[in-house]
Motif scaffolding. Sequence first.
Motif, PDB file in Angstrom:
ATOM      1  N   GLN A  91       0.877  -1.219  -0.019  1.00 28.27           N
ATOM      2  CA  GLN A  91       0.076  -0.034   0.050  1.00 28.27           C
ATOM      3  C   GLN A  91       0.742   1.291  -0.013  1.00 28.27           C
ATOM      4  O   GLN A  91       0.666   2.075  -0.638  1.00 28.27           O
ATOM      5  CB  GLN A  91      -0.868   0.027   1.144  1.00 28.27           C
ATOM      6  CG  GLN A  91      -1.489   0.974   1.623  1.00 28.27           C
ATOM      7  CD  GLN A  91      -0.914   2.157   2.279  1.00 28.27           C
ATOM      8  OE1 GLN A  91      -1.050   3.307   1.860  1.00 28.27           O
ATOM      9  NE2 GLN A  91      -0.144   1.628   3.162  1.00 28.27           N
ATOM     10  N   ALA A  92       1.787   1.319   0.733  1.00 28.49           N
ATOM     11  CA  ALA A  92       2.941   2.584   0.695  1.00 28.49           C
ATOM     12  C   ALA A  92       3.328   2.810  -0.329  1.00 28.49           C
ATOM     13  O   ALA A  92       3.596   3.787  -0.844  1.00 28.49           O
ATOM     14  CB  ALA A  92       3.810   2.307   2.004  1.00 28.49           C
ATOM     15  N   LEU A  93       3.859   1.599  -1.146  1.00 32.50           N
ATOM     16  CA  LEU A  93       4.691   1.645  -2.387  1.00 32.50           C
ATOM     17  C   LEU A  93       3.673   2.466  -3.402  1.00 32.50           C
ATOM     18  O   LEU A  93       4.119   3.023  -4.110  1.00 32.50           O
ATOM     19  CB  LEU A  93       5.380   0.527  -2.763  1.00 32.50           C
ATOM     20  CG  LEU A  93       6.366   0.027  -1.673  1.00 32.50           C
ATOM     21  CD1 LEU A  93       6.883  -1.326  -2.129  1.00 32.50           C
ATOM     22  CD2 LEU A  93       7.680   1.224  -1.722  1.00 32.50           C
ATOM     23  N   ALA A  94       2.689   1.587  -3.431  1.00 29.14           N
ATOM     24  CA  ALA A  94       1.613   1.978  -4.505  1.00 29.14           C
ATOM     25  C   ALA A  94       1.227   3.651  -4.309  1.00 29.14           C
ATOM     26  O   ALA A  94       1.034   4.240  -5.321  1.00 29.14           O
ATOM     27  CB  ALA A  94       0.465   1.226  -4.385  1.00 29.14           C
ATOM     28  N   ALA A  95       0.913   3.891  -2.949  1.00 24.66           N
ATOM     29  CA  ALA A  95       0.497   5.153  -2.606  1.00 24.66           C
ATOM     30  C   ALA A  95       1.774   6.445  -3.148  1.00 24.66           C
ATOM     31  O   ALA A  95       1.297   7.303  -3.526  1.00 24.66           O
ATOM     32  CB  ALA A  95       0.166   5.535  -0.994  1.00 24.66           C
TER      33      ALA A  95
END
Length: 337
Positions: free
Chosen positions: A89-93
């Motif tokens: 989630q962090a990387l996608a965001a």
Amino acid sequence: MTFRLQHQRYRLPFRGTVRTAHGPWSEREGFLVRVEAEGGGVGFGEAAPVPGFGRETVALDFAVLAALGDTLDDVTLAQVPSECGAVRQALAAALADARGEKPALRHAALGVAALLPAGRAVLAEIGPKAEIGYRVFKWKVGVGEVAEELPLLDDVCAALPAGARLRLDANGAWDRRQAERWLERCAGRPVEFVEQPVAADARGAVDVLLGLAADYPVPLALDESLVGEGDVAAWLDRGWPGVFVLKPALMGETRAVLASLARAKAAVVFSSALETLVGARTALQAAFSWSGEPRALGFGVWPLFADPRFNGPAAAPFIRREDVERINPAQLWNALL
Ligand code: MG
């Protein structure tokens, strides 16, 4: 396109010890990530796995980030294991952020649910919170015996202001029989939903939850049952008729998860995972861009950290769009350097 990837590990003490079903919790651990496109766009994200939610840990996320090294693209993001929902989630965001993909925030403001303490202490808290404007209240139950807590329900309902709604969160504390006693009593009362009546890992939990949802008129909500993207998909497949309490911070490719929930016209409550302002920004963007029925946010958690720079908007009956737009993740990144 390949992006430059950096991460910083953090360890931030809470202002006070947070009590959880897994014991006391005194500090938050996780990562801020920063990605930068060649020649411009910068984006931020936060990976903060919650102990006890699935198998993801800070150590596992550290290994994932170390393996990625100092570059990121869609191909390497897709290789991050699906059980690492927080870091995915962090990387996608951060990637979306760096590409300038801004979600359209469709609400001017969203309500926040007031958090009420367990047990008899609840009664003294409702009045002052109603006075400052809260209209949705979340009461922690399942902490004491059913015989002590259940008789308080009528007093709690009587203390609510006109038109207010009550959420009960049992955090999986009950067995089926105990849940039935509560759900019977909730019928006809202003209860918006009963959250996680039985534990996600209890024997036969899926059948018990589906059975309770079918047998009682009060809606049920899943929280601990939704550890990651796979759980949301599985409960959608099962035709879950109740509410999904979604912690976007743990949901991997959050946009895909939200799209599947929207297609199913699911009832969604957006909830904090006790992340810093960086992760909260992503989660609140998801809440403010949600196309389904808006419900009060589970974000009445701040101030949460001893260092006030990492706190989100202080708990208030509403969070406004400007509060979300104003969040500057670069400031927090720099504060950790
Ligand atoms: Mg909950």
